[in-house]
Design a protein around this motif. Sequence first.
Motif: not given
Ligand code: ADP
Length: 213
Positions: A56-57, A59, A85, A92, A160
């Motif tokens: 849940g961190e 990337v 996202g 970013q 998921r």
């Molecule tokens: P959510 O349903 O929480 O919005 P996402 O599908 O957008 O989740 O993201 C799932 C995971 O993918 C995040 O917890 C992260 O680890 C990674 N992730 C997605 N987009 C990014 C981003 N822009 N920067 C860093 N990590 C990301």
Amino acid sequence: KRLILIGPPGSGKGTQSPIIKDEYCLCHLATGDMLRAAVAAQTPLGIKAKEAMDKGELVSDDLVVGIIDEALKKPSCQKGFILDGFPRTVVQAQKLDEMLEKRGVKVDKVLNFAIDDAILEERITGRWIHPASGRTYHTKFAPPKVPGLDDVSGEPLIQRKDDTAAVLKSRLEAFHKQTEPVIDYYNKGSIVANLPAEKPPKDVTAEVQKVLS
Ligand code: ADP
Ligand code: ADP
Ligand code: ADP
């Protein structure tokens, strides 16, 4: 139109995206979907991203910036795009500004899915996805016609791996610490619109249409 969707996990970004995308003929770039596809295909990028995603961190910035830079070259993105996202950190957002400047365009609107944390656990733990189409269901709020199966294709739905209460906690922490500052970043340009993300999907869609008209 060039749009950014910002909101915590479960705030409804993935639910509203297809509607906005079809109405304005935009491409939809969801970094989470792209990363999950890379993990499933065990590409070098996916292998690098997996550990952080499972916890849940976030990337690394370089990794997701690279993905977006590549994806923005697609012909379908030339008329406009929805970034779902991304950006999730101020770094970013700065890199995105550089990428867009190179292309001579800029962001039109940032849709901020405003919602209280307390609502999100029920939304996240009840979420079911049809991976091939990205269609999203919810056991209580948007149940499929047949439990566990996609309405259109009849194929199985999945949950998921990171949609648990425990991992949601870290994802929310990352959202508040690293992503909320991105809203302030765009607020300086006065392009942020706050959406009532706690309301039913139809009401959120109506507000989006108002903001974009
Ligand atoms: P959510 O349903 O929480 O919005 P996402 O599908 O957008 O989740 O993201 C799932 C995971 O993918 C995040 O917890 C992260 O680890 C990674 N992730 C997605 N987009 C990014 C981003 N822009 N920067 C860093 N990590 C990301
Ligand atoms: P995100 O992409 O922001 O992580 P989703 O769009 O996948 O969020 O929504 C999370 C879950 O909540 C899904 O199961 C979805 O069906 C459901 N959902 C989405 N929007 C709403 C809403 N306005 N009210 C109730 N449930 C919703
Ligand atoms: P591309 O930009 O290459 O078209 P997509 O954004 O279509 O990539 O994402 C790849 C696939 O991953 C999509 O079909 C998306 O729906 C799917 N996907 C979404 N959520 C999940 C998940 N939880 N597990 C596996 N695949 C998923």
